[in-house]
Motif scaffolding. Structure first.
Motif, PDB file in Angstrom:
ATOM      1  N   LEU A 284     157.454  62.662  76.325  1.00 29.06           N
ATOM      2  CA  LEU A 284     158.535  63.474  75.802  1.00 29.06           C
ATOM      3  C   LEU A 284     158.220  64.553  75.174  1.00 29.06           C
ATOM      4  CD1 LEU A 284     161.600  63.538  75.662  1.00 29.06           C
ATOM      5  CD2 LEU A 284     161.262  62.214  73.547  1.00 29.06           C
ATOM      6  N   LEU A 285     158.381  65.625  75.595  1.00 27.48           N
ATOM      7  CA  LEU A 285     157.716  66.932  75.234  1.00 27.48           C
ATOM      8  C   LEU A 285     158.949  67.993  74.571  1.00 27.48           C
ATOM      9  CD1 LEU A 285     155.532  69.261  75.373  1.00 27.48           C
ATOM     10  CD2 LEU A 285     156.432  70.085  77.556  1.00 27.48           C
ATOM     11  N   GLN A 286     158.301  68.353  73.277  1.00 24.69           N
ATOM     12  CA  GLN A 286     159.220  69.022  72.440  1.00 24.69           C
ATOM     13  C   GLN A 286     158.499  70.458  72.039  1.00 24.69           C
ATOM     14  OE1 GLN A 286     160.904  66.274  69.698  1.00 24.69           O
ATOM     15  NE2 GLN A 286     163.131  67.069  70.376  1.00 24.69           N
ATOM     16  N   ARG A 287     159.125  71.422  71.703  1.00 25.02           N
ATOM     17  CA  ARG A 287     158.566  72.505  71.381  1.00 25.02           C
ATOM     18  C   ARG A 287     158.879  72.506  69.741  1.00 25.02           C
ATOM     19  NH1 ARG A 287     156.863  78.075  73.773  1.00 25.02           N
ATOM     20  NH2 ARG A 287     158.340  77.470  75.681  1.00 25.02           N
ATOM     21  N   VAL A 288     158.056  72.437  68.888  1.00 30.76           N
ATOM     22  CA  VAL A 288     158.487  72.271  67.380  1.00 30.76           C
ATOM     23  C   VAL A 288     158.757  73.836  66.758  1.00 30.76           C
ATOM     24  CG1 VAL A 288     157.854  71.369  65.210  1.00 30.76           C
ATOM     25  CG2 VAL A 288     157.091  70.141  67.233  1.00 30.76           C
ATOM     26  N   HIS A 291     158.945  79.337  69.582  1.00 31.06           N
ATOM     27  CA  HIS A 291     159.987  79.513  70.521  1.00 31.06           C
ATOM     28  C   HIS A 291     160.064  81.052  71.035  1.00 31.06           C
ATOM     29  CE1 HIS A 291     161.198  75.666  69.340  1.00 31.06           C
ATOM     30  NE2 HIS A 291     161.845  75.277  70.505  1.00 31.06           N
ATOM     31  N   SER A 292     160.110  81.818  69.852  1.00 34.63           N
ATOM     32  CA  SER A 292     160.266  83.396  70.061  1.00 34.63           C
ATOM     33  C   SER A 292     159.033  84.052  70.147  1.00 34.63           C
ATOM     34  CB  SER A 292     161.206  83.738  69.097  1.00 34.63           C
ATOM     35  OG  SER A 292     160.749  83.654  67.833  1.00 34.63           O
ATOM     36  N   GLY A 293     158.907  85.366  70.425  1.00 34.96           N
ATOM     37  CA  GLY A 293     157.860  86.260  70.372  1.00 34.96           C
ATOM     38  C   GLY A 293     157.197  86.345  68.769  1.00 34.96           C
ATOM     39  N   GLY A 294     155.809  86.444  68.874  1.00 32.94           N
ATOM     40  CA  GLY A 294     155.321  86.694  67.399  1.00 32.94           C
ATOM     41  C   GLY A 294     153.816  86.297  67.585  1.00 32.94           C
ATOM     42  N   SER A 295     152.970  86.475  66.467  1.00 35.86           N
ATOM     43  CA  SER A 295     151.683  86.153  66.490  1.00 35.86           C
ATOM     44  C   SER A 295     151.409  84.737  65.683  1.00 35.86           C
ATOM     45  CB  SER A 295     150.969  87.493  65.881  1.00 35.86           C
ATOM     46  OG  SER A 295     151.412  87.896  64.484  1.00 35.86           O
ATOM     47  N   CYS A 296     152.379  84.204  65.314  1.00 34.72           N
ATOM     48  CA  CYS A 296     152.164  82.989  64.489  1.00 34.72           C
ATOM     49  C   CYS A 296     151.648  81.692  65.306  1.00 34.72           C
ATOM     50  CB  CYS A 296     153.108  82.683  63.489  1.00 34.72           C
ATOM     51  SG  CYS A 296     154.756  82.443  64.554  1.00 34.72           S
ATOM     52  N   GLY A 297     151.754  81.883  66.490  1.00 38.64           N
ATOM     53  CA  GLY A 297     151.299  80.635  67.248  1.00 38.64           C
ATOM     54  C   GLY A 297     152.319  79.641  67.535  1.00 38.64           C
ATOM     55  N   GLY A 298     152.075  78.603  67.733  1.00 36.07           N
ATOM     56  CA  GLY A 298     153.130  77.376  67.624  1.00 36.07           C
ATOM     57  C   GLY A 298     152.792  75.945  67.712  1.00 36.07           C
ATOM     58  N   LEU A 299     153.484  74.993  67.891  1.00 40.78           N
ATOM     59  CA  LEU A 299     153.421  73.748  67.660  1.00 40.78           C
ATOM     60  C   LEU A 299     154.197  72.955  68.790  1.00 40.78           C
ATOM     61  CD1 LEU A 299     151.767  71.639  65.927  1.00 40.78           C
ATOM     62  CD2 LEU A 299     154.077  71.360  64.818  1.00 40.78           C
ATOM     63  N   LEU A 300     153.489  71.964  69.495  1.00 39.56           N
ATOM     64  CA  LEU A 300     154.220  71.214  70.521  1.00 39.56           C
ATOM     65  C   LEU A 300     154.117  69.648  70.178  1.00 39.56           C
ATOM     66  CD1 LEU A 300     152.579  72.538  73.945  1.00 39.56           C
ATOM     67  CD2 LEU A 300     154.972  73.357  72.662  1.00 39.56           C
ATOM     68  N   THR A 314     147.277  78.959  67.913  1.00 37.18           N
ATOM     69  CA  THR A 314     147.389  80.398  67.221  1.00 37.18           C
ATOM     70  C   THR A 314     147.826  81.286  67.958  1.00 37.18           C
ATOM     71  OG1 THR A 314     145.075  80.814  67.075  1.00 37.18           O
ATOM     72  CG2 THR A 314     145.879  79.753  65.118  1.00 37.18           C
ATOM     73  N   ASP A 315     147.685  80.900  69.605  1.00 40.54           N
ATOM     74  CA  ASP A 315     148.211  81.950  70.235  1.00 40.54           C
ATOM     75  C   ASP A 315     149.287  81.381  70.953  1.00 40.54           C
ATOM     76  OD1 ASP A 315     148.436  83.568  72.685  1.00 40.54           O
ATOM     77  OD2 ASP A 315     146.252  83.668  72.941  1.00 40.54           O
ATOM     78  N   GLN A 316     150.481  82.229  70.577  1.00 38.33           N
ATOM     79  CA  GLN A 316     151.690  81.758  71.173  1.00 38.33           C
ATOM     80  C   GLN A 316     151.878  81.763  72.670  1.00 38.33           C
ATOM     81  OE1 GLN A 316     155.696  83.824  70.167  1.00 38.33           O
ATOM     82  NE2 GLN A 316     155.727  81.836  68.969  1.00 38.33           N
ATOM     83  N   GLU A 317     151.342  82.981  73.257  1.00 39.80           N
ATOM     84  CA  GLU A 317     151.268  82.983  74.698  1.00 39.80           C
ATOM     85  C   GLU A 317     150.418  81.735  75.533  1.00 39.80           C
ATOM     86  OE1 GLU A 317     150.176  86.260  78.309  1.00 39.80           O
ATOM     87  OE2 GLU A 317     149.879  86.532  76.105  1.00 39.80           O
ATOM     88  N   GLU A 318     149.565  81.269  74.939  1.00 43.66           N
ATOM     89  CA  GLU A 318     148.788  80.376  75.286  1.00 43.66           C
ATOM     90  C   GLU A 318     149.698  79.065  75.258  1.00 43.66           C
ATOM     91  OE1 GLU A 318     145.195  78.337  76.657  1.00 43.66           O
ATOM     92  OE2 GLU A 318     145.899  80.135  76.903  1.00 43.66           O
ATOM     93  N   LEU A 319     150.323  78.851  74.006  1.00 48.29           N
ATOM     94  CA  LEU A 319     150.941  77.672  73.784  1.00 48.29           C
ATOM     95  C   LEU A 319     152.117  77.765  74.876  1.00 48.29           C
ATOM     96  CD1 LEU A 319     150.610  75.353  71.778  1.00 48.29           C
ATOM     97  CD2 LEU A 319     152.975  76.335  70.792  1.00 48.29           C
ATOM     98  N   SER A 320     152.823  78.996  75.176  1.00 49.02           N
ATOM     99  CA  SER A 320     153.874  78.696  76.332  1.00 49.02           C
ATOM    100  C   SER A 320     153.349  78.317  77.580  1.00 49.02           C
ATOM    101  CB  SER A 320     154.387  80.160  76.137  1.00 49.02           C
ATOM    102  OG  SER A 320     154.994  80.617  75.020  1.00 49.02           O
ATOM    103  N   CYS A 321     152.371  78.861  77.949  1.00 51.54           N
ATOM    104  CA  CYS A 321     151.603  78.427  79.210  1.00 51.54           C
ATOM    105  C   CYS A 321     151.308  76.685  79.309  1.00 51.54           C
ATOM    106  CB  CYS A 321     150.377  79.173  79.283  1.00 51.54           C
ATOM    107  SG  CYS A 321     150.618  80.916  79.665  1.00 51.54           S
ATOM    108  N   TRP A 322     150.928  76.269  78.019  1.00 55.43           N
ATOM    109  CA  TRP A 322     150.921  75.145  77.831  1.00 55.43           C
ATOM    110  C   TRP A 322     152.073  74.073  78.028  1.00 55.43           C
ATOM    111  CZ3 TRP A 322     146.888  71.412  78.504  1.00 55.43           C
ATOM    112  CH2 TRP A 322     145.667  71.941  78.390  1.00 55.43           C
ATOM    113  N   TYR A 323     153.030  74.817  77.554  1.00 53.43           N
ATOM    114  CA  TYR A 323     154.296  74.051  77.471  1.00 53.43           C
ATOM    115  C   TYR A 323     154.989  74.164  79.072  1.00 53.43           C
ATOM    116  CZ  TYR A 323     159.388  73.135  76.648  1.00 53.43           C
ATOM    117  OH  TYR A 323     160.639  72.610  76.675  1.00 53.43           O
ATOM    118  N   ASP A 324     154.699  75.209  79.717  1.00 59.86           N
ATOM    119  CA  ASP A 324     155.255  75.243  81.028  1.00 59.86           C
ATOM    120  C   ASP A 324     154.318  74.249  81.844  1.00 59.86           C
ATOM    121  OD1 ASP A 324     157.075  77.311  80.270  1.00 59.86           O
ATOM    122  OD2 ASP A 324     155.738  78.851  81.085  1.00 59.86           O
TER     123      ASP A 324
END
Length: 335
Positions: A284-288, A291-300, A314-324
């Motif tokens: 079960l996958l969730q993006r914590v 979600h939006s653009g920025g330089s702060c990265g993200g958490l899945l 720390t790379d939000q674009e990289e994390l978005s690719c992982w999410y996809d």
């Protein structure tokens, strides 16, 4: 009600005229590119295959592995071209479709051909000198043998585009409409099979590369029969303590978490040990956040029946690719 003037054209006539212009343009392009393609096939057959046969620089099994069905493909083009030059598009392409299996065979041999070329260039000094000499001929325009060997599969894609366009711009009342429609379907089916063969070969290369990076008894056979999707470093966020970097390998059915071997290890430096294998069918996958653009990265957040993973980048674009990619893997297990 006013009737159209004598110079007016009806929409049906305009459409037919457009079809005819597009058909003529497509037919001309098919003919001109076939002439050039046949010339290139002939140059390779003469200056590589023919001379290699005469000199015996490569043994027949190695020569067959390198060039596959090249000569038969050349023969199919020689058979097709006179029909195109005579304007017998339907008849010529209908006959050409009997040779489409040669392109499937050529695609299936691609990986073997590339391996043979690399091996022979590395260990066979006479062959290496011969290839360099032939590649320097002005007829090849600076193309290397590796580039020339990809010509048939590039041409198959051109065949699909041009023959489909030719069929689409041939009126249903044309005498060769049925032949062209059938040829377009058969060429498209062959191009799809060739594409599938190429995808499988690329996937097999990825699997061998990943398998070579993994060490330990747990790693044996881990990649067998799987489809590779993605790999990269992510930070694992534990309930307590600092995030830990781990290498992740995502396949169509599982996510593999690996830990780097110690850099000073004599035999395993640069490789990874498998730490966990997570089934995507149970994920079960969730993006914590992120979600939006920025330089702060993200958490899945990845939840499994017996464990929950928090993965950070720390790379939000990289994390978005992982999410996809993770979403793609999860959805593929639902079908």
């Amino acid at each position: 009600m006013e009737s159209p003037g004598p110079g007016a054209r009806c929409p049906v006539q305009d459409q037919r005229a457009r079809w005819e212009r597009k058909r003529a343009c497509t037919a001309r392009e098919l003919l001109e590119t076939e002439r050039r393609y046949q010339e290139q096939l002939g140059l390779v057959a003469t200056y590589f295959l023919g001379i290699l046969k005469a000199k015996g620089t490569l043994r027949p099994p190695e020569r067959q592995a390198l060039f596959g069905s090249w000569e038969l493909i050349y023969g199919a083009s020689q058979e097709l071209l006179p029909y195109l030059e005579g304007g017998y598009w339907g008849q010529g392409l209908e006959g050409f479709c009997r040779h489409l299996e040669l392109y499937t065979q050529f695609a299936a041999n691609t990986e073997r051909s590339q391996t043979t070329l690399k091996e022979q260039l590395k260990k066979n000094k006479c062959f290496r000198r011969f290839v360099r000499l032939q590649e320097g001929r002005p007829e090849f325009g600076g193309l290397q043998l590796q580039d020339l060997l990809s010509l048939p599969l590039q041409r198959l894609q051109q065949y699909e585009n041009l023959i489909v366009a030719l069929a689409e711009n041939t009126g249903p009342n044309s005498p060769d409409h049925k032949q062209l429609t059938r040829a377009a379907r058969l060429v498209s089916e062959t191009a799809q099979r060739v594409h599938s063969i190429g995808q499988k070969q690329k996937n097999d290369q990825h699997l061998r590369r990943v398998q070579a990076l993994l060490s330990g008894r747990q790693a044996k056979g881990l990649t067998s029969g799987r489809w590779f999707l993605r790999q990269g470093w992510l930070l694992v966020v534990p309930p307590r303590g600092e995030p830990r970097p781990r290498m992740f390998f995502l396949f169509s059915d599982v996510l593999l978490m690996a830990k780097p071997r110690p850099p000073l290890h004599l035999l395993q430096s640069g490789r990874f040990s498998c730490r966990a294998l997570y089934p995507m069918a149970q994920c079960l996958l969730q993006r914590v956040f992120g979600h939006s653009g920025g330089s702060c990265g993200g958490l899945l957040s990845l939840s499994f029946p017996y464990e929950k993973l928090l993965l950070m980048s720390t790379d939000q674009e990289e994390l978005s690719c992982w999410y996809d990619s993770l979403t793609l893997a999860i959805n593929s297990q639902k079908n």
